[in-house]
Design a protein around this motif. Structure first.
Motif, short mmCIF file in Angstrom:
data_model
loop_
_atom_site.label_atom_id
_atom_site.label_comp_id
_atom_site.label_asym_id
_atom_site.label_seq_id
_atom_site.Cartn_x
_atom_site.Cartn_y
_atom_site.Cartn_z
N LEU A 1 35.21 45.28 31.84
CA LEU A 1 35.27 45.81 33.20
C LEU A 1 33.92 45.70 33.88
N CYS B 1 33.34 49.82 38.13
CA CYS B 1 34.65 50.44 38.03
C CYS B 1 34.49 51.91 37.67
N LEU C 1 37.30 54.07 36.83
CA LEU C 1 38.30 54.52 35.86
C LEU C 1 38.63 56.00 36.03
N CYS D 1 42.60 56.43 39.58
CA CYS D 1 42.78 55.09 40.11
C CYS D 1 44.02 54.43 39.50
N THR D 2 44.34 53.27 40.02
CA THR D 2 45.41 52.46 39.47
C THR D 2 45.01 50.99 39.57
N LEU D 3 45.76 50.16 38.89
CA LEU D 3 45.49 48.73 38.87
C LEU D 3 46.44 48.02 39.83
N SER E 1 37.54 50.12 44.25
CA SER E 1 36.34 50.47 43.49
C SER E 1 36.00 49.43 42.44
N GLY E 2 36.83 48.42 42.28
CA GLY E 2 36.55 47.35 41.35
C GLY E 2 37.41 46.15 41.65
N SER F 1 42.33 41.31 39.66
CA SER F 1 42.61 42.71 39.36
C SER F 1 41.74 43.57 40.25
N GLU G 1 40.82 47.67 41.12
CA GLU G 1 40.90 49.10 40.83
C GLU G 1 40.95 49.79 42.19
#
Length: 85
Positions: free
Chosen positions: A4, A8, A10, A13-15, A43-44, A82, A84
Motif C-alpha cells: 500500500l 493510505c 486504512l 474507508c472502502t476499496l 485517500s489512496g 485501486s 481508497e
C-alpha cells in the motif's frame, strides 16, 4: 495483494476497483471525478496489475457465480486502479 502507498489511511474507508476495461476505455478519470463530485475523499490511489491468485482471492465471495472465471480473466487482463475512499 500489493504493498500500500504510504498515504493510505486504512481507517473508515472502502476499496473502489476500476477494472481494466475502464482503464483501457479511458473512463477512469470520469469514474474518479464522479467519486469526488459525490463528496468522497480519495485517500489512496494505485495503478497496478493483479496476479491471478490475488484476483481470485479478492473475488472469492463470488466464486459460485457462473462467469467467475471470465471475471478473473478480465481482472488480470490489464492494469486496474485501486482507490481508497
Amino acid at each position: 495483494f500489493f504493498s500500500l502507498p504510504a498515504f493510505c489511511t486504512l481507517d473508515n474507508c472502502t476499496l473502489l476497483l476500476i477494472k481494466p476495461a475502464a482503464v483501457f476505455n479511458r473512463s477512469a478519470g470520469l469514474i474518479i471525478q464522479s467519486v469526488l463530485d459525490a463528496g468522497f475523499e480519495i485517500s489512496g490511489l494505485l495503478l497496478h496489475f493483479l496476479k491471478k491468485k490475488d484476483a481470485t482471492d479478492y473475488m472469492d465471495m463470488y466464486s459460485d457465480v457462473p462467469d467467475f472465471k471470465e471475471v478473473i480473466n478480465h481482472l488480470i487482463s490489464g492494469p486496474s486502479i485501486s482507490l481508497e475512499i
